[in-house]
Write a protein that holds these residues in place. Structure first.
Motif, mmCIF file in Angstrom:
data_model
loop_
_atom_site.group_PDB
_atom_site.id
_atom_site.type_symbol
_atom_site.label_atom_id
_atom_site.label_comp_id
_atom_site.label_asym_id
_atom_site.label_seq_id
_atom_site.Cartn_x
_atom_site.Cartn_y
_atom_site.Cartn_z
ATOM 1 N N TYR A 79 7.531 -17.749 12.647
ATOM 2 C CA TYR A 79 7.006 -16.470 13.158
ATOM 3 C C TYR A 79 8.011 -15.320 13.135
ATOM 4 C CZ TYR A 79 3.202 -19.428 14.692
ATOM 5 O OH TYR A 79 2.162 -20.322 14.711
ATOM 6 N N GLY A 80 9.293 -15.615 13.186
ATOM 7 C CA GLY A 80 10.298 -14.552 13.131
ATOM 8 C C GLY A 80 10.100 -13.525 14.224
ATOM 9 N N SER A 81 10.220 -12.251 13.888
ATOM 10 C CA SER A 81 10.061 -11.165 14.858
ATOM 11 C C SER A 81 8.640 -11.089 15.386
ATOM 12 C CB SER A 81 10.396 -9.824 14.210
ATOM 13 O OG SER A 81 11.658 -9.864 13.627
ATOM 14 N N VAL A 82 7.690 -11.557 14.611
ATOM 15 C CA VAL A 82 6.302 -11.511 15.052
ATOM 16 C C VAL A 82 6.109 -12.387 16.285
ATOM 17 C CG1 VAL A 82 3.915 -11.962 14.375
ATOM 18 C CG2 VAL A 82 5.502 -10.988 12.736
ATOM 19 N N ILE A 84 8.290 -12.686 18.667
ATOM 20 C CA ILE A 84 8.752 -11.848 19.783
ATOM 21 C C ILE A 84 7.667 -10.849 20.160
ATOM 22 C CG2 ILE A 84 10.476 -10.165 20.497
ATOM 23 C CD1 ILE A 84 12.418 -11.522 18.562
ATOM 24 N N ILE A 85 7.029 -10.267 19.147
ATOM 25 C CA ILE A 85 5.953 -9.305 19.414
ATOM 26 C C ILE A 85 4.821 -9.974 20.173
ATOM 27 C CG2 ILE A 85 4.153 -7.938 18.287
ATOM 28 C CD1 ILE A 85 6.230 -7.336 16.081
ATOM 29 N N LEU A 88 5.810 -10.556 23.778
ATOM 30 C CA LEU A 88 5.797 -9.317 24.553
ATOM 31 C C LEU A 88 4.358 -8.908 24.876
ATOM 32 C CD1 LEU A 88 8.576 -7.287 22.717
ATOM 33 C CD2 LEU A 88 8.608 -8.003 25.103
ATOM 34 N N GLN A 89 3.467 -9.052 23.916
ATOM 35 C CA GLN A 89 2.077 -8.688 24.164
ATOM 36 C C GLN A 89 1.486 -9.539 25.281
ATOM 37 O OE1 GLN A 89 0.533 -9.061 20.158
ATOM 38 N NE2 GLN A 89 0.553 -6.862 19.833
ATOM 39 N N GLN A 91 3.171 -10.979 27.701
ATOM 40 C CA GLN A 91 3.795 -10.572 28.961
ATOM 41 C C GLN A 91 3.179 -9.275 29.467
ATOM 42 O OE1 GLN A 91 8.002 -10.388 28.161
ATOM 43 N NE2 GLN A 91 8.210 -12.588 28.046
ATOM 44 N N ILE A 92 2.843 -8.371 28.552
ATOM 45 C CA ILE A 92 2.225 -7.118 28.955
ATOM 46 C C ILE A 92 0.851 -7.371 29.563
ATOM 47 C CG2 ILE A 92 1.133 -5.045 27.998
ATOM 48 C CD1 ILE A 92 3.613 -4.808 26.181
ATOM 49 N N ALA A 95 1.382 -8.733 32.986
ATOM 50 C CA ALA A 95 1.855 -7.696 33.903
ATOM 51 C C ALA A 95 0.714 -6.743 34.265
ATOM 52 C CB ALA A 95 3.011 -6.924 33.267
ATOM 53 N N GLN A 96 -0.123 -6.422 33.303
ATOM 54 C CA GLN A 96 -1.253 -5.538 33.588
ATOM 55 C C GLN A 96 -2.197 -6.176 34.599
ATOM 56 O OE1 GLN A 96 -2.601 -4.895 29.569
ATOM 57 N NE2 GLN A 96 -1.673 -2.873 29.442
ATOM 58 N N GLU A 98 -1.401 -8.375 36.844
ATOM 59 C CA GLU A 98 -0.748 -8.408 38.151
ATOM 60 C C GLU A 98 -0.788 -7.029 38.795
ATOM 61 O OE1 GLU A 98 3.171 -10.032 37.998
ATOM 62 O OE2 GLU A 98 3.491 -9.768 40.161
ATOM 63 N N SER B 81 2.942 -13.956 9.022
ATOM 64 C CA SER B 81 3.939 -13.181 9.773
ATOM 65 C C SER B 81 4.865 -12.425 8.814
ATOM 66 C CB SER B 81 4.740 -14.084 10.704
ATOM 67 O OG SER B 81 5.513 -15.005 9.981
ATOM 68 N N ILE B 115 4.688 -2.393 38.977
ATOM 69 C CA ILE B 115 4.390 -3.552 39.823
ATOM 70 C C ILE B 115 5.339 -3.568 41.016
ATOM 71 C CG2 ILE B 115 4.525 -6.080 39.928
ATOM 72 C CD1 ILE B 115 3.503 -6.097 37.043
#
Lengths: 170, 224
Positions: A79-82, A84-85, A88-89, A91-92, A95-96, A98, B81, B115
Protein backbone atom coordinates in the motif's frame (compact mmCIF):
# COMPACT_ATOMS: atom_id res chain seq x y z
CA UNK A 1 34.49 19.76 -12.79
CA UNK A 2 32.83 17.47 -10.37
CA UNK A 3 31.88 17.44 -6.74
CA UNK A 4 34.77 16.63 -4.39
CA UNK A 5 32.60 13.96 -2.89
CA UNK A 6 30.06 12.15 -4.96
CA UNK A 7 26.40 12.43 -4.03
CA UNK A 8 24.57 9.36 -2.82
CA UNK A 9 23.00 8.88 -6.25
CA UNK A 10 26.26 8.94 -8.18
CA UNK A 11 27.90 6.75 -5.54
CA UNK A 12 25.08 4.25 -5.93
CA UNK A 13 25.39 4.38 -9.69
CA UNK A 14 29.15 4.24 -9.44
CA UNK A 15 29.70 7.18 -11.70
CA UNK A 16 31.35 10.54 -11.57
CA UNK A 17 29.26 13.20 -9.87
CA UNK A 18 29.25 16.27 -12.17
CA UNK A 19 29.06 19.83 -10.89
CA UNK A 20 25.55 20.24 -12.22
CA UNK A 21 24.31 16.90 -10.87
CA UNK A 22 20.55 17.35 -10.44
CA UNK A 23 20.34 14.96 -7.51
CA UNK A 24 23.46 16.05 -5.59
CA UNK A 25 21.86 18.88 -3.56
CA UNK A 26 19.08 16.61 -2.30
CA UNK A 27 20.79 13.26 -1.81
CA UNK A 28 23.97 13.87 0.17
CA UNK A 29 26.44 11.02 0.63
CA UNK A 30 25.84 11.19 4.40
CA UNK A 31 22.39 9.61 3.97
CA UNK A 32 22.76 6.71 1.54
CA UNK A 33 19.53 5.04 2.69
CA UNK A 34 17.48 8.02 1.51
CA UNK A 35 18.61 7.61 -2.08
CA UNK A 36 18.52 3.81 -1.92
CA UNK A 37 14.74 3.84 -1.35
CA UNK A 38 14.21 6.42 -4.09
CA UNK A 39 16.34 4.42 -6.48
CA UNK A 40 14.46 1.20 -5.75
CA UNK A 41 10.97 2.65 -6.20
CA UNK A 42 11.33 5.44 -8.73
CA UNK A 43 14.70 4.89 -10.32
CA UNK A 44 17.47 7.40 -11.04
CA UNK A 45 16.25 8.61 -14.42
CA UNK A 46 12.61 9.07 -13.31
CA UNK A 47 13.73 10.98 -10.22
CA UNK A 48 16.05 13.17 -12.27
CA UNK A 49 13.27 13.86 -14.80
CA UNK A 50 10.78 14.72 -12.07
CA UNK A 51 13.16 17.20 -10.42
CA UNK A 52 14.35 18.71 -13.65
CA UNK A 53 10.81 19.64 -14.62
CA UNK A 54 10.47 21.78 -11.50
CA UNK A 55 11.85 25.25 -10.77
CA UNK A 56 14.90 25.28 -8.49
CA UNK A 57 13.10 26.67 -5.46
CA UNK A 58 10.64 23.75 -5.43
CA UNK A 59 13.07 20.90 -5.97
CA UNK A 60 14.06 20.46 -2.34
CA UNK A 61 10.47 19.92 -1.23
CA UNK A 62 9.78 17.63 -4.15
CA UNK A 63 12.88 15.58 -3.31
CA UNK A 64 11.70 15.28 0.30
CA UNK A 65 8.25 14.12 -0.80
CA UNK A 66 9.70 11.62 -3.28
CA UNK A 67 11.97 10.34 -0.54
CA UNK A 68 9.00 10.00 1.85
CA UNK A 69 6.90 8.14 -0.69
CA UNK A 70 9.69 5.75 -1.59
CA UNK A 71 10.42 5.02 2.07
CA UNK A 72 6.73 4.35 2.70
CA UNK A 73 6.62 1.99 -0.25
CA UNK A 74 9.73 0.11 0.93
CA UNK A 75 8.20 -0.28 4.39
CA UNK A 76 4.79 -1.29 3.02
CA UNK A 77 5.25 -2.78 -0.46
CA UNK A 78 1.53 -3.35 -0.97
CA UNK A 79 0.00 0.00 0.00
CA UNK A 80 2.89 2.43 0.50
CA UNK A 81 1.73 6.00 1.19
CA UNK A 82 -1.82 5.03 0.32
CA UNK A 83 -1.86 2.94 3.50
CA UNK A 84 -1.06 6.07 5.50
CA UNK A 85 -3.83 7.95 3.70
CA UNK A 86 -6.31 5.19 4.47
CA UNK A 87 -5.31 5.16 8.14
CA UNK A 88 -5.69 8.92 8.39
CA UNK A 89 -9.11 8.79 6.76
CA UNK A 90 -10.24 6.18 9.26
CA UNK A 91 -8.91 8.23 12.16
CA UNK A 92 -10.74 11.27 10.84
CA UNK A 93 -14.00 9.36 10.64
CA UNK A 94 -13.54 8.13 14.21
CA UNK A 95 -12.68 11.62 15.43
CA UNK A 96 -15.71 13.08 13.68
CA UNK A 97 -17.96 10.54 15.36
CA UNK A 98 -16.46 11.31 18.74
CA UNK A 99 -16.87 15.03 18.19
CA UNK A 100 -20.50 14.65 17.21
CA UNK A 101 -21.15 12.48 20.26
CA UNK A 102 -19.46 14.96 22.61
CA UNK A 103 -21.34 17.89 21.11
CA UNK A 104 -24.54 15.93 21.55
CA UNK A 105 -23.78 15.46 25.23
CA UNK A 106 -23.07 19.17 25.60
CA UNK A 107 -26.37 20.02 23.91
CA UNK A 108 -28.11 17.63 26.28
CA UNK A 109 -26.57 19.28 29.32
CA UNK A 110 -27.48 22.70 27.94
CA UNK A 111 -31.08 21.58 27.68
CA UNK A 112 -30.97 20.24 31.23
CA UNK A 113 -29.59 23.52 32.50
CA UNK A 114 -32.37 25.45 30.84
CA UNK A 115 -34.91 23.11 32.37
CA UNK A 116 -33.40 23.67 35.79
CA UNK A 117 -33.56 27.42 35.33
CA UNK A 118 -37.22 27.19 34.44
CA UNK A 119 -37.86 25.08 37.48
CA UNK A 120 -36.04 27.55 39.70
CA UNK A 121 -38.20 30.32 38.34
CA UNK A 122 -41.27 28.33 39.16
CA UNK A 123 -39.91 27.75 42.66
CA UNK A 124 -39.48 31.47 43.08
CA UNK A 125 -43.05 32.03 42.04
CA UNK A 126 -44.28 29.52 44.56
CA UNK A 127 -42.18 31.16 47.25
CA UNK A 128 -43.69 34.53 46.41
CA UNK A 129 -47.20 33.15 46.69
CA UNK A 130 -46.36 31.45 49.97
CA UNK A 131 -44.97 34.71 51.25
CA UNK A 132 -48.26 36.42 50.52
CA UNK A 133 -50.01 33.79 52.56
CA UNK A 134 -47.57 34.33 55.41
CA UNK A 135 -48.12 38.07 55.36
CA UNK A 136 -51.89 37.83 55.90
CA UNK A 137 -53.17 38.85 59.40
CA UNK A 138 -52.88 36.19 62.09
CA UNK A 139 -56.53 36.12 63.03
CA UNK A 140 -57.45 34.98 59.57
CA UNK A 141 -55.39 31.89 59.97
CA UNK A 142 -56.65 30.95 63.37
CA UNK A 143 -60.03 29.62 64.35
CA UNK A 144 -60.95 32.98 65.84
CA UNK A 145 -62.81 35.24 63.49
CA UNK A 146 -63.46 38.91 64.04
CA UNK A 147 -67.21 38.97 64.44
CA UNK A 148 -67.43 42.70 63.79
CA UNK A 149 -64.98 43.54 61.14
CA UNK A 150 -66.50 46.95 60.40
CA UNK A 151 -67.72 48.07 63.84
CA UNK A 152 -66.44 51.29 65.36
CA UNK A 153 -64.55 50.46 68.51
CA UNK A 154 -66.05 53.44 70.44
CA UNK A 155 -69.61 52.27 69.78
CA UNK A 156 -68.66 48.89 71.17
CA UNK A 157 -67.37 50.45 74.39
CA UNK A 158 -70.54 52.57 74.77
CA UNK A 159 -72.70 49.51 74.44
CA UNK A 160 -70.77 47.66 77.09
CA UNK A 161 -71.06 50.67 79.47
CA UNK A 162 -74.84 50.96 79.01
CA UNK A 163 -75.36 47.34 79.77
CA UNK A 164 -73.38 47.68 82.96
CA UNK A 165 -75.32 50.82 84.10
CA UNK A 166 -78.71 49.22 83.52
CA UNK A 167 -77.73 46.35 85.66
CA UNK A 168 -76.98 48.55 88.63
CA UNK A 169 -79.19 47.85 91.64
CA UNK A 170 -80.51 50.66 93.73
CA UNK B 1 -24.72 -15.10 -44.97
CA UNK B 2 -23.18 -11.98 -43.61
CA UNK B 3 -19.52 -12.51 -42.94
CA UNK B 4 -18.55 -10.35 -39.99
CA UNK B 5 -14.84 -10.95 -40.41
CA UNK B 6 -14.81 -10.09 -44.12
CA UNK B 7 -16.92 -7.00 -43.66
CA UNK B 8 -15.08 -5.83 -40.62
CA UNK B 9 -11.51 -7.07 -40.53
CA UNK B 10 -10.91 -5.55 -37.16
CA UNK B 11 -13.52 -7.83 -35.73
CA UNK B 12 -11.01 -10.66 -36.06
CA UNK B 13 -8.96 -9.09 -33.35
CA UNK B 14 -11.95 -8.35 -31.15
CA UNK B 15 -13.54 -11.72 -31.66
CA UNK B 16 -10.38 -13.51 -30.64
CA UNK B 17 -10.37 -14.81 -27.09
CA UNK B 18 -9.93 -12.02 -24.56
CA UNK B 19 -6.71 -13.58 -23.30
CA UNK B 20 -5.03 -12.80 -26.63
CA UNK B 21 -5.75 -9.11 -26.59
CA UNK B 22 -2.74 -7.24 -25.28
CA UNK B 23 -2.99 -5.64 -21.89
CA UNK B 24 -2.65 -1.91 -21.54
CA UNK B 25 1.00 -2.29 -20.52
CA UNK B 26 2.00 -4.33 -23.54
CA UNK B 27 -0.01 -2.06 -25.80
CA UNK B 28 1.81 0.93 -24.39
CA UNK B 29 5.18 -0.79 -24.62
CA UNK B 30 4.31 -2.10 -28.09
CA UNK B 31 5.21 -5.65 -27.34
CA UNK B 32 3.51 -8.95 -27.54
CA UNK B 33 1.44 -9.64 -24.50
CA UNK B 34 2.56 -13.06 -23.28
CA UNK B 35 0.15 -15.33 -21.46
CA UNK B 36 2.28 -15.05 -18.36
CA UNK B 37 2.47 -11.23 -18.59
CA UNK B 38 2.69 -9.93 -15.04
CA UNK B 39 0.79 -6.75 -15.96
CA UNK B 40 -2.11 -8.29 -17.82
CA UNK B 41 -4.38 -9.08 -14.84
CA UNK B 42 -4.05 -5.56 -13.43
CA UNK B 43 -3.84 -3.31 -16.49
CA UNK B 44 -6.83 -4.13 -18.66
CA UNK B 45 -6.77 -2.74 -22.20
CA UNK B 46 -9.75 -0.49 -21.51
CA UNK B 47 -7.73 1.55 -18.98
CA UNK B 48 -4.69 2.74 -20.90
CA UNK B 49 -4.16 5.84 -18.77
CA UNK B 50 -3.62 3.75 -15.67
CA UNK B 51 -0.48 2.10 -16.99
CA UNK B 52 0.69 5.24 -18.73
CA UNK B 53 0.76 7.09 -15.41
CA UNK B 54 2.43 4.25 -13.55
CA UNK B 55 5.04 3.91 -16.26
CA UNK B 56 5.79 7.62 -16.29
CA UNK B 57 6.31 7.86 -12.53
CA UNK B 58 7.73 4.49 -11.54
CA UNK B 59 8.81 2.82 -14.76
CA UNK B 60 7.79 -0.59 -16.06
CA UNK B 61 10.86 -2.42 -14.77
CA UNK B 62 10.49 -1.06 -11.25
CA UNK B 63 6.82 -2.04 -11.19
CA UNK B 64 7.71 -5.53 -12.45
CA UNK B 65 10.27 -5.95 -9.68
CA UNK B 66 7.79 -4.69 -7.09
CA UNK B 67 5.05 -7.06 -8.23
CA UNK B 68 7.39 -10.02 -8.40
CA UNK B 69 8.28 -9.51 -4.74
CA UNK B 70 4.65 -9.82 -3.69
CA UNK B 71 2.24 -12.69 -3.39
CA UNK B 72 -0.25 -12.87 -6.27
CA UNK B 73 -3.16 -12.04 -3.98
CA UNK B 74 -1.41 -8.81 -2.93
CA UNK B 75 -0.62 -7.59 -6.42
CA UNK B 76 -3.96 -6.09 -7.29
CA UNK B 77 -3.95 -3.84 -4.24
CA UNK B 78 -0.32 -2.93 -4.88
CA UNK B 79 -1.05 -1.97 -8.50
CA UNK B 80 -4.05 0.09 -7.51
CA UNK B 81 -2.09 1.95 -4.85
CA UNK B 82 0.78 2.54 -7.29
CA UNK B 83 -1.70 3.87 -9.85
CA UNK B 84 -3.14 6.20 -7.23
CA UNK B 85 0.27 7.48 -6.22
CA UNK B 86 1.29 7.98 -9.85
CA UNK B 87 -1.90 9.88 -10.55
CA UNK B 88 -1.35 12.13 -7.52
CA UNK B 89 2.26 12.74 -8.48
CA UNK B 90 1.28 13.77 -12.00
CA UNK B 91 -1.42 16.11 -10.69
CA UNK B 92 0.97 17.66 -8.15
CA UNK B 93 4.58 17.24 -9.31
CA UNK B 94 5.97 18.79 -6.12
CA UNK B 95 4.04 17.14 -3.29
CA UNK B 96 2.27 14.18 -4.91
CA UNK B 97 0.20 12.20 -2.43
CA UNK B 98 2.24 13.64 0.44
CA UNK B 99 0.16 16.78 -0.10
CA UNK B 100 -2.98 14.79 0.59
CA UNK B 101 -1.38 13.22 3.66
CA UNK B 102 -0.54 16.70 4.90
CA UNK B 103 -4.11 17.90 4.39
CA UNK B 104 -5.53 14.88 6.19
CA UNK B 105 -3.11 15.29 9.10
CA UNK B 106 -4.13 18.92 9.43
CA UNK B 107 -7.79 17.95 9.36
CA UNK B 108 -7.20 15.32 12.03
CA UNK B 109 -5.33 17.77 14.24
CA UNK B 110 -8.20 20.25 13.93
CA UNK B 111 -10.70 17.59 14.90
CA UNK B 112 -8.61 16.52 17.86
CA UNK B 113 -8.44 20.11 19.09
CA UNK B 114 -12.18 20.47 18.73
CA UNK B 115 -12.72 17.24 20.64
CA UNK B 116 -10.41 18.45 23.37
CA UNK B 117 -12.30 21.76 23.68
CA UNK B 118 -15.65 19.99 23.62
CA UNK B 119 -14.56 17.55 26.30
CA UNK B 120 -13.34 20.32 28.57
CA UNK B 121 -16.66 22.09 28.12
CA UNK B 122 -18.48 18.85 28.85
CA UNK B 123 -16.46 18.30 32.00
CA UNK B 124 -17.64 21.70 33.27
CA UNK B 125 -21.24 20.59 32.92
CA UNK B 126 -20.51 17.32 34.63
CA UNK B 127 -18.79 19.08 37.52
CA UNK B 128 -21.71 21.46 37.78
CA UNK B 129 -24.00 18.49 37.93
CA UNK B 130 -22.24 17.24 41.03
CA UNK B 131 -22.15 20.60 42.80
CA UNK B 132 -25.54 21.68 41.52
CA UNK B 133 -27.09 19.74 44.39
CA UNK B 134 -25.50 22.17 46.79
CA UNK B 135 -26.49 25.19 44.76
CA UNK B 136 -30.15 24.30 44.60
CA UNK B 137 -30.18 23.20 48.25
CA UNK B 138 -28.61 26.48 49.31
CA UNK B 139 -31.10 28.50 47.31
CA UNK B 140 -34.04 26.64 48.75
CA UNK B 141 -32.70 26.89 52.30
CA UNK B 142 -32.22 30.57 51.83
CA UNK B 143 -35.85 30.99 51.04
CA UNK B 144 -36.74 28.66 53.85
CA UNK B 145 -34.92 30.61 56.53
CA UNK B 146 -35.75 34.05 55.40
CA UNK B 147 -39.41 33.67 54.76
CA UNK B 148 -40.52 30.86 57.07
CA UNK B 149 -42.25 29.01 54.38
CA UNK B 150 -44.46 26.14 55.26
CA UNK B 151 -42.94 24.15 52.51
CA UNK B 152 -39.81 22.14 53.00
CA UNK B 153 -38.18 22.11 49.66
CA UNK B 154 -35.03 20.52 50.77
CA UNK B 155 -35.17 18.79 54.08
CA UNK B 156 -31.77 19.75 55.31
CA UNK B 157 -32.82 23.21 56.45
CA UNK B 158 -34.20 22.42 59.84
CA UNK B 159 -35.43 25.92 60.41
CA UNK B 160 -39.08 25.31 59.88
CA UNK B 161 -41.64 25.53 62.63
CA UNK B 162 -43.80 22.50 63.02
CA UNK B 163 -47.08 24.30 63.01
CA UNK B 164 -46.45 25.56 59.56
CA UNK B 165 -46.67 22.13 58.20
CA UNK B 166 -50.37 22.12 57.74
CA UNK B 167 -50.31 25.49 55.99
CA UNK B 168 -49.13 24.13 52.76
CA UNK B 169 -51.85 21.58 52.89
CA UNK B 170 -54.55 24.22 53.33
CA UNK B 171 -53.49 27.30 51.53
CA UNK B 172 -51.93 26.12 48.37
CA UNK B 173 -54.48 26.19 45.67
CA UNK B 174 -54.91 23.06 43.67
CA UNK B 175 -53.00 24.35 40.65
CA UNK B 176 -49.93 25.06 42.76
CA UNK B 177 -50.05 21.59 44.13
CA UNK B 178 -50.10 20.29 40.59
CA UNK B 179 -47.02 22.34 39.85
CA UNK B 180 -45.19 20.83 42.77
CA UNK B 181 -46.11 17.36 41.63
CA UNK B 182 -44.80 18.16 38.18
CA UNK B 183 -41.38 18.82 39.64
CA UNK B 184 -41.12 15.18 40.33
CA UNK B 185 -39.48 14.73 36.98
CA UNK B 186 -36.90 12.29 38.21
CA UNK B 187 -39.21 9.37 37.81
CA UNK B 188 -39.73 10.18 34.17
CA UNK B 189 -36.10 9.89 33.16
CA UNK B 190 -35.01 6.69 31.61
CA UNK B 191 -31.81 4.91 32.34
CA UNK B 192 -29.90 6.39 29.43
CA UNK B 193 -30.36 9.88 30.76
CA UNK B 194 -29.34 8.83 34.21
CA UNK B 195 -26.31 7.17 32.72
CA UNK B 196 -25.30 10.49 31.28
CA UNK B 197 -24.87 11.89 34.76
CA UNK B 198 -27.70 14.34 34.93
CA UNK B 199 -28.20 13.88 38.62
CA UNK B 200 -28.87 17.59 39.12
CA UNK B 201 -32.36 17.02 37.79
CA UNK B 202 -33.11 14.62 40.57
CA UNK B 203 -33.07 17.52 43.03
CA UNK B 204 -36.49 18.69 42.10
CA UNK B 205 -38.01 15.30 42.43
CA UNK B 206 -37.61 15.56 46.19
CA UNK B 207 -40.62 17.84 46.69
CA UNK B 208 -42.96 16.56 49.29
CA UNK B 209 -46.16 15.30 47.78
CA UNK B 210 -49.11 17.21 49.22
CA UNK B 211 -51.06 14.80 51.34
CA UNK B 212 -53.90 15.08 53.75
CA UNK B 213 -52.12 13.00 56.35
CA UNK B 214 -50.12 14.88 58.87
CA UNK B 215 -46.59 14.03 59.66
CA UNK B 216 -43.14 14.85 58.64
CA UNK B 217 -42.97 14.81 54.91
CA UNK B 218 -39.57 16.38 54.70
CA UNK B 219 -37.15 14.70 52.40
CA UNK B 220 -33.44 15.08 52.20
CA UNK B 221 -31.41 15.31 49.11
CA UNK B 222 -29.08 12.50 48.43
CA UNK B 223 -25.82 14.27 47.83
CA UNK B 224 -24.54 11.51 45.58
Amino acid sequence: MSHSTRCAACKSLRKRCPEDCVLAPYFPPTDPQRYACVHKIFGASNTTNMLQQLPMHLRAEAADCISFESRSRVEDPVYGSVGIITQLQEQIITAQSELVKTKGEIAFHNAQQQLQQQQMQQLQMIHAIAQEVEDQPLWLSSSQQDPFPNVNQQLLEDYNYSNTFCGFEF
Amino acid sequence: MYDVIRENPRARWNMASSSNSPCAACKFLRRKCQPECVFAPYFPPDQPQKFANVHKVFGASNVTKLLNELHPHQREDAVNSLAFEADMRLRDPVYGCVGLISVLQHQLRQLQMEISCAKSELSKYQNLGITGHGLIAAAANNYNHQQNLGINLIGGGGGVRDHHHHYHHQFFPRDQQQMIRSFDGGNNYDASLLAMNVSANLQLSQFPQPRAAAGDDRRTIDPS
